[in-house]
Design a protein around this motif. Structure first.
Motif, short mmCIF file in Angstrom:
data_model
loop_
_atom_site.label_atom_id
_atom_site.label_comp_id
_atom_site.label_asym_id
_atom_site.label_seq_id
_atom_site.Cartn_x
_atom_site.Cartn_y
_atom_site.Cartn_z
N GLY A 201 0.79 -1.23 0.00
CA GLY A 201 0.00 0.00 0.00
C GLY A 201 0.82 1.27 0.00
N LEU A 202 2.14 1.12 0.17
CA LEU A 202 3.01 2.29 0.04
C LEU A 202 4.15 1.94 -0.89
CD1 LEU A 202 3.45 3.45 3.77
CD2 LEU A 202 2.08 4.56 1.99
N SER A 203 4.66 2.96 -1.57
CA SER A 203 5.84 2.77 -2.40
C SER A 203 6.89 3.81 -2.02
CB SER A 203 5.48 2.90 -3.88
OG SER A 203 6.65 2.81 -4.67
N PRO A 204 7.92 3.40 -1.28
CA PRO A 204 8.99 4.34 -0.98
C PRO A 204 9.71 4.74 -2.27
CG PRO A 204 9.06 2.44 0.51
CD PRO A 204 8.09 2.11 -0.59
N ILE A 205 9.91 6.02 -2.45
CA ILE A 205 10.62 6.49 -3.64
C ILE A 205 11.73 7.45 -3.22
CG2 ILE A 205 8.61 6.29 -5.19
CD1 ILE A 205 8.97 9.63 -4.83
N THR A 206 12.72 7.60 -4.09
CA THR A 206 13.75 8.61 -3.85
C THR A 206 14.20 9.18 -5.19
OG1 THR A 206 15.83 9.08 -2.68
CG2 THR A 206 15.71 6.95 -3.81
N PHE A 207 14.41 10.51 -5.23
CA PHE A 207 14.89 11.21 -6.43
C PHE A 207 16.13 12.02 -6.03
CE2 PHE A 207 11.52 11.89 -9.94
CZ PHE A 207 10.95 10.65 -9.72
N SER A 208 17.19 11.89 -6.80
CA SER A 208 18.38 12.72 -6.57
C SER A 208 18.08 14.16 -7.00
CB SER A 208 19.55 12.17 -7.40
OG SER A 208 19.32 12.43 -8.78
N PRO A 209 18.90 15.12 -6.54
CA PRO A 209 18.68 16.49 -6.99
C PRO A 209 18.72 16.61 -8.51
CG PRO A 209 20.21 16.44 -5.14
CD PRO A 209 19.95 15.00 -5.51
N ARG A 210 19.59 15.81 -9.16
CA ARG A 210 19.69 15.82 -10.62
C ARG A 210 18.36 15.36 -11.25
NH1 ARG A 210 23.45 13.32 -14.77
NH2 ARG A 210 22.69 11.27 -14.18
N ALA A 211 17.80 14.28 -10.70
CA ALA A 211 16.53 13.77 -11.22
C ALA A 211 15.41 14.78 -10.97
CB ALA A 211 16.19 12.43 -10.57
N LEU A 212 15.44 15.37 -9.79
CA LEU A 212 14.40 16.34 -9.43
C LEU A 212 14.45 17.55 -10.36
CD1 LEU A 212 12.18 16.58 -7.37
CD2 LEU A 212 13.78 17.71 -5.84
N ALA A 213 15.67 18.00 -10.66
CA ALA A 213 15.82 19.16 -11.55
C ALA A 213 15.24 18.81 -12.92
CB ALA A 213 17.29 19.54 -11.67
N LYS A 214 15.52 17.61 -13.43
CA LYS A 214 14.98 17.22 -14.74
C LYS A 214 13.45 17.13 -14.66
CE LYS A 214 18.87 15.63 -16.98
NZ LYS A 214 19.43 15.25 -18.19
N ALA A 215 12.96 16.57 -13.56
CA ALA A 215 11.50 16.41 -13.43
C ALA A 215 10.83 17.78 -13.44
CB ALA A 215 11.16 15.66 -12.15
N GLN A 216 11.45 18.74 -12.79
CA GLN A 216 10.80 20.04 -12.63
C GLN A 216 11.05 20.96 -13.82
OE1 GLN A 216 11.44 21.23 -8.50
NE2 GLN A 216 10.08 19.56 -7.83
N ALA A 217 11.90 20.50 -14.77
CA ALA A 217 12.12 21.29 -15.99
C ALA A 217 11.28 20.74 -17.15
CB ALA A 217 13.61 21.25 -16.35
N ARG A 218 10.33 19.86 -16.85
CA ARG A 218 9.51 19.26 -17.91
C ARG A 218 8.72 20.32 -18.67
NH1 ARG A 218 7.92 13.93 -17.40
NH2 ARG A 218 6.01 14.50 -18.48
#
Ligand SMILES: Cc1ncc(COP(=O)(O)O)c(C=O)c1O
Length: 385
Positions: A201-218
């Protein structure tokens, strides 16, 4: 009358058995998801997950939903239409990862290996180098086959070509030590029902700052529920409402993570390896052969070939009905040919190995096969001594 489930020993590919502490935690009274008494629990869960992933990533949290929700979140944030995505596919969960990336619009290159075999590193490297690649993904512990992938060289190849590296660690988290920052893993998702031994019922996730920057520049935002900006609002210092956190599930994962911390991850990995070895030692006298040899095998899940003439459905029905034990059947191209035994988290202990071997021997006997049960139990005990 509420439903009272029968007593079944869960030795399949998940869910695994939960401990008394986890079950008690889950039934505790609810608090509001912004209550000052609840927020430290949430913060503790996020911090413990960072420790388990081996990361300092700020964006580390348990998303509501099972492991597949974590997979969807990952591709929804990191794959845009037309992006080249290289995915290792050597089992059903690699296929699922590839399909999720395709549905997010990715131009997916599948590097395939036969089910039960490891991915060929050279093939992964060639595929990564063959074009500008946005994302490289692999399944760490392939639950459909029982193969554990060496992440280090694939992480290095992804990094050398400027690609993000993403890992499905649904089955490996809390079963083997993870060191994602040291390896250069940019994004990962897991589940609670495997080696953490909390309910699904839960999915632990983790994003590096590099991944987060790419995600937020979509160019286009991801689906609302999975938007990392909005998630950061609740799972960051602001604690701003995004969705109502599943309180009881958070209690359960908090208790499970406390148990991992109390045991220590190194000792927990050793425990998983010792019981897997004991199971393997007991298989031979039963005439049973694991699909995957030890250096490549997952310690938390062992896939076992059926001897010729043993019917999958009859074998597993005998285990469930006579011995009250659940194991998993084969998936995909392995359906009917293998069964899968999970010794995960709270379930990874010698008495469960002995119960499983006794049940396997009895089921084989009932189906007309000779199996030396006494020798199997003795071999397992000797291996674990
Ligand atoms: C390796 C792997 N990835 C993904 C999943 C999907 O997780 P869930 O069934 O929790 O959605 C599983 C579930 O067994 C799995 O073993």
């Amino acid at each position: 009358m509420p439903f009272v489930p029968p007593e079944v020993l869960l030795l399949g590919p998940g869910p695994s058995p939960t401990s008394p502490a986890v079950r008690m935690a889950q039934s505790a009274p609810l608090l509001g998801h912004l209550d000052p008494a609840f927020l430290p629990v949430l913060e503790g869960v996020q911090q413990s997950l960072r420790t388990l992933f081996g990361t300092q990533n700020a964006l580390t949290l348990p998303i509501a939903g099972t492991g597949t929700a974590g997979m969807e979140l990952l591709v929804a944030n990191l794959v845009e239409p037309g992006d080249r995505v290289v995915l290792g596919v050597h089992g059903v969960f690699g296929q699922r990862f590839a399909e999720a990336a395709r549905r997010a619009g990715g131009d997916v290159v599948e590097v395939r290996a036969e089910f039960g075999h490891s991915l060929a590193l050279e093939a992964m490297e060639r595929a990564i180098a063959a074009g500008p690649t946005r994302l490289v993904g692999v399944v760490h512990a392939e639950t459909s086959t029982g193969v554990l992938t060496d992440l280090k060289p694939i992480a290095a190849a992804a990094r050398a070509h400027g690609a993000l590296f993403a890992v499905d660690c649904v089955t490996s988290l809390a079963g083997v030590g993870l060191h994602f920052d040291a390896l250069g893993v940019d994004a990962a998702f897991s589940g609670t029902q495997k080696c953490l031994s909390a309910p699904p019922g839960l999915s632990p996730i983790t994003f590096s700052p590099r991944a987060l920057a790419k995600a937020q520049a979509r160019r286009n935002p991801p689906p609302f529920y999975f938007d990392t900006r909005l998630l950061t609002g609740y799972f960051g210092p602001d604690r701003a409402y995004h969705y109502t956190a599943p309180i009881s599930m958070i209690y359960a994962i908090a208790a499970a993570l406390d148990e991992v911390a109390a045991e220590g991850m190194a000792a927990r990995e050793t425990r998983h390896r010792r019981v897997a070895a004991a199971l393997r030692a007991g298989l031979e006298p039963l005439g049973l052969v694991p699909l995957v040899p030890v250096p490549e095998a997952t310690p938390m899940l062992t896939t076992i070939r059926y001897p010729d003439g043993v019917d999958d459905k009859a074998f597993r029905a005998h285990l469930r009905q006579v011995h009250e034990i659940e194991v998993g059947g084969g998936l995909g191209s392995l359906a009917g040919k293998v069964f899968r035994v999970g010794l995960m988290g709270h379930g990874a202990r010698l008495p469960n190995v002995l119960r499983a071997l006794a049940a396997f021997g009895d089921a084989l006997g009932a189906l007309g096969h000779r199996a030396d049960l006494g020798a199997a139990l003795a071999a397992a005990r000797a291996s674990h001594a």
